[in-house]
Design an enzyme around this catalytic site. Sequence first.
Site, PDB file in Angstrom:
ATOM      1  N   GLU A   1       3.120  -0.462   4.009  1.00 13.35           N
ATOM      2  CA  GLU A   1       2.909   0.908   3.548  1.00 13.35           C
ATOM      3  C   GLU A   1       4.265   1.450   3.113  1.00 13.35           C
ATOM      4  O   GLU A   1       5.168   1.624   3.931  1.00 13.35           O
ATOM      5  CB  GLU A   1       2.318   1.756   4.675  1.00 13.35           C
ATOM      6  CG  GLU A   1       0.991   1.240   5.228  1.00 13.35           C
ATOM      7  CD  GLU A   1      -0.200   1.647   4.380  1.00 13.35           C
ATOM      8  OE1 GLU A   1      -0.014   2.440   3.431  1.00 13.35           O
ATOM      9  OE2 GLU A   1      -1.320   1.191   4.677  1.00 13.35           O
TER      10      GLU A   1
ATOM     11  N   HIS B   1       0.831  -1.196   0.000  1.00 19.67           N
ATOM     12  CA  HIS B   1       0.000   0.000   0.000  1.00 19.67           C
ATOM     13  C   HIS B   1       0.869   1.251   0.000  1.00 19.67           C
ATOM     14  O   HIS B   1       2.090   1.179  -0.061  1.00 19.67           O
ATOM     15  CB  HIS B   1      -0.914   0.005   1.233  1.00 19.67           C
ATOM     16  CG  HIS B   1      -2.033  -0.983   1.174  1.00 19.67           C
ATOM     17  ND1 HIS B   1      -3.351  -0.610   1.069  1.00 19.67           N
ATOM     18  CD2 HIS B   1      -2.030  -2.338   1.189  1.00 19.67           C
ATOM     19  CE1 HIS B   1      -4.119  -1.691   1.031  1.00 19.67           C
ATOM     20  NE2 HIS B   1      -3.337  -2.757   1.106  1.00 19.67           N
TER      21      HIS B   1
END
Length: 441
Positions: free
Chosen positions: A282, A191
């Site tokens: 992330e 992500h």
Amino acid sequence: MRAAGSLCLGLLLPAVLGLEFSYHHSSELGAFLRDVHQQHPDITALHSIGRSVAGRELWVLVLGRFPTQHTIGIPEFKYIANMHGDETVGREMLLHLIDFLVTNDKRDPVVTRLIDSTRIHIMPSMNPDGFEATTVPDCSFSEGRFNENGEDLNRNFPDAFHSYNVTIQPETQAVINWIKNETFVLSANLHGGALVASYTFDNGNPATISLEGYSRSPDDDVFIHLAKTYSSNHASMYKGVYCDNKSVFPHGITNGYAWYQLQGGMQDYNYVWGQCFEITLELSCCKYPPASELQAFWNDNKAALIEYIKQVHLGIKGQVLDGNGQPVPNVIVEAKGREHICPYRTNRHGEYYLLLLPGIYVINATASGYGSILKTLHVPNGPENFSALKCDFVFPEVFTTVRDASCPTKPLYQQFESISAAGKPTLRFLALVTVLYTVFK
């Protein structure tokens, strides 16, 4: 302190890559994957697991010595990126990872051993429609986050804690079917919007949540190790600095629920129903940074992407066999003290894989109607040798069948379902409920 690098020199030096550091739209992505497969048919297989709402292929490239099918004893690993279409860095990192692996097979010993010992599945984009809807680089949220139907795919999976009405999207269903059809052991989904490795659980209730707001799984120690493996091998994630320059993520990792709770997340679904440990990576403070920054992102993530794949060889693996030496599916195999609410069972080949840190464990193999076998095992550090400890269980009986008791796709943690992630309970309320649960359980 940052972990010492365990990759050979070849992994730390730039490879001669044929792939440009630019954003690749759906047609270009498909063309690249087809070209890789055409050039490396011995170690790759290319297929689509389904189509997006707008009809775009959900491409998966598989790498390994036996890429077209599962091989007993070879664990299955997967990376998925771009499930939020406007979070674009992971999409390009996986394309460069593919290029790096095929380029360095038989040249770099770490890459060669990975391909020898692992079947690696790579899905660069779970949400190609959302990516195409995000037309220009932008660091903030955009409508491209969602699929063509306006749904957030990382809120669209069955949830173990909470019943809520969602329509399962084609992209989500394709991934669910994919998980059911393979024996995935380890996974990560990539992500953007922060710089941290987040791990299960993302949701919770008093069965899993501590008073500090941390939703703990039975394998919390393994998840912390997995998250730290990525962050410590990343150029800067291990520093734990959040995107506003405030240090809020010690070691660059976080429990998902402790950061912010969500329901219907993919990593919880993998762990509960797929028997697959997944973390969320992330990779960038900016969701869709300029293409000029992609090479720097690759340099930051390359070693971590490789080292994380190696962790699929943690713990133990083996088969359950009957008195005739035939493999037995649907046998529960778990470590004592870390049983799963949806028990982990052998696949159709009688295989099991359990990710465990080095140590001594009692492993229980239970076949319904045939009893149990217990073994005490000293588990070494499997990633060092690219193989988990192998241990088979042999029952003396000749089995006819073991009933398939797969878990239903409905909430499994139901004691206090009404206060699951719809709203984070207060510490005072959690303390009260925990006391009541202790008294009346």
